[in-house]
Design a protein around this motif. Structure first.
Motif, PDB file in Angstrom:
ATOM      1  N   GLN A 131       1.532   4.163  -2.532  1.00 27.78           N
ATOM      2  CA  GLN A 131       1.238   3.274  -1.463  1.00 27.78           C
ATOM      3  C   GLN A 131       0.243   2.310  -1.590  1.00 27.78           C
ATOM      4  O   GLN A 131       0.209   0.939  -1.381  1.00 27.78           O
ATOM      5  CB  GLN A 131       1.173   3.814  -0.145  1.00 27.78           C
TER       6      GLN A 131
ATOM      7  N   LYS B 295       0.699  -1.853  -1.773  1.00 29.47           N
ATOM      8  CA  LYS B 295      -0.279  -2.677  -0.965  1.00 29.47           C
ATOM      9  C   LYS B 295      -1.032  -3.716  -1.696  1.00 29.47           C
ATOM     10  O   LYS B 295      -0.878  -4.915  -1.554  1.00 29.47           O
ATOM     11  CB  LYS B 295      -1.197  -1.975  -0.210  1.00 29.47           C
TER      12      LYS B 295
ATOM     13  N   ILE C 204       1.716  -6.341  -2.867  1.00 30.24           N
ATOM     14  CA  ILE C 204       2.195  -7.397  -1.674  1.00 30.24           C
ATOM     15  C   ILE C 204       0.918  -8.234  -1.358  1.00 30.24           C
ATOM     16  O   ILE C 204       1.152  -9.506  -1.192  1.00 30.24           O
ATOM     17  CB  ILE C 204       2.259  -6.272  -0.383  1.00 30.24           C
TER      18      ILE C 204
ATOM     19  N   ARG D 259       7.209  -3.596   1.661  1.00 33.07           N
ATOM     20  CA  ARG D 259       6.699  -2.937   2.948  1.00 33.07           C
ATOM     21  C   ARG D 259       7.972  -1.968   3.483  1.00 33.07           C
ATOM     22  O   ARG D 259       7.214  -0.850   4.276  1.00 33.07           O
ATOM     23  CB  ARG D 259       6.724  -4.334   3.954  1.00 33.07           C
TER      24      ARG D 259
ATOM     25  N   ASP E 115       6.846   1.771   4.793  1.00 36.40           N
ATOM     26  CA  ASP E 115       6.906   2.126   6.362  1.00 36.40           C
ATOM     27  C   ASP E 115       8.180   2.924   6.753  1.00 36.40           C
ATOM     28  O   ASP E 115       8.454   3.252   7.655  1.00 36.40           O
ATOM     29  CB  ASP E 115       6.879   0.646   7.138  1.00 36.40           C
TER      30      ASP E 115
END
Length: 289
Positions: A151, A155, A158, A211, A215
């Motif tokens: 994760q 991140k 992104i 994402r 999520d």
């Protein structure tokens, strides 16, 4: 990032565009050789930063077992076009693409396989409409969001894609790789392909699907209610979803479970022969009822 062991298509396969009701998609399609009984079709959906080439080493061994195999580039991946809008890559849109691809195969006996992110997208397609499929294989994909260490890396990616161009992000990712990765003996043509594939991928596709990896909710209980034979396949080690998590998911799904010795996150590229055997055995078992 999956690394195909080679790039040359086997004699049983060809590259072409699959025309669907939702647009054209670049595919690799393999068909059984002459004299081999046809046992059905398989639709392969690649993962995050991936493409149809991640399955290239599975094409010939599965065709020899009688299966037509179609591996796709999803919208915005490598050789499939995609818009520069994040909304185009919502999971609902990508799931609809999978269903359109299945319809375009014009075969009522389709085994669906999703690798990594492709497992989440394929799961969404099955939950929307399982009727086109004979079975569903989840390869190196988990019940929900990716593991915490991944994760953090996702991140960062992104954030970088939001302010940097694809070439600059590529160079930054190479700098973040561990020292041993620089010594990896990736053949020069494959290394060049990985760079080219990255540059061909639409950045908004990576942002939106990244994402989703962060999520994604746990939808295993809902999937378990779908009356479709299920198969959870992985390597013995996985950086995106811990293998014990996939073991537990298989139990919750009452799914067939295959663990490929010597493989990690990309069994189809890392250990193609035993992976193909495991897939064919499951599909044949499914056909036998």
């Amino acid at each position: 990032m999956s690394r195909p062991p080679f790039l040359a298509l086997p004699p049983c396969a060809r590259a072409h565009r699959l025309r669907t009701a939702r647009g054209d998609f670049a595919v690799h399609e393999a068909v059984p050789p002459s004299g081999v009984e046809r046992r059905g079709s398989a639709l392969f959906v690649p993962g995050f930063t991936g493409s149809k080439e991640d399955f290239i080493a599975l094409l010939e061994p599965l065709a020899r077992r009688g299966f037509r195999v179609v591996a796709v580039d999803g919208r915005g991946q490598h050789e499939s076009d995609g818009p520069r809008e994040e909304s185009a890559y919502a999971q609902e849109e990508l799931a609809q693409d999978v269903l359109a691809q299945a319809a375009a195969l014009e075969d009522g006996d389709i085994h669906l396989l999703g690798h990594s992110l492709g497992g989440l997208i394929s799961r969404a397609a099955v939950l929307k409409d399982a009727s086109p499929f004979r079975s569903f294989t989840i390869m190196s994909s988990g019940p929900a969001a990716i593991a915490e260490p991944q994760q953090a890396r996702t991140k960062l990616l992104i954030d970088a894609l939001s302010v940097m161009d694809m070439e600059a992000v590529w160079r930054a990712m190479r700098d973040l790789d561990p020292p041993e990765a620089a010594e990896e003996t990736t053949p020069a043509p494959v290394a060049a392909f990985l760079h080219r594939r990255w540059l061909n991928t639409v950045p908004e596709q990576l942002i939106a699907t990244g994402r989703q990896l962060l999520d994604e909710p746990d939808r295993v209980a809902t999937l378990a209610e779908v009356p479709l034979p299920k198969h959870v396949l992985s390597g013995t080690v996985d950086y995106a979803w811990p293998v014990p998590l996939m073991d537990a998911m298989a139990q919750r799904l009452t799914a067939h479970r295959s663990v490929i010795d010597g493989a990690e996150h990309s069994p189809g590229a890392e250990r193609p022969e035993p992976t193909a055997l495991a897939l064919a055995a499951f599909w044949e078992q499914t056909a036998a009822g």
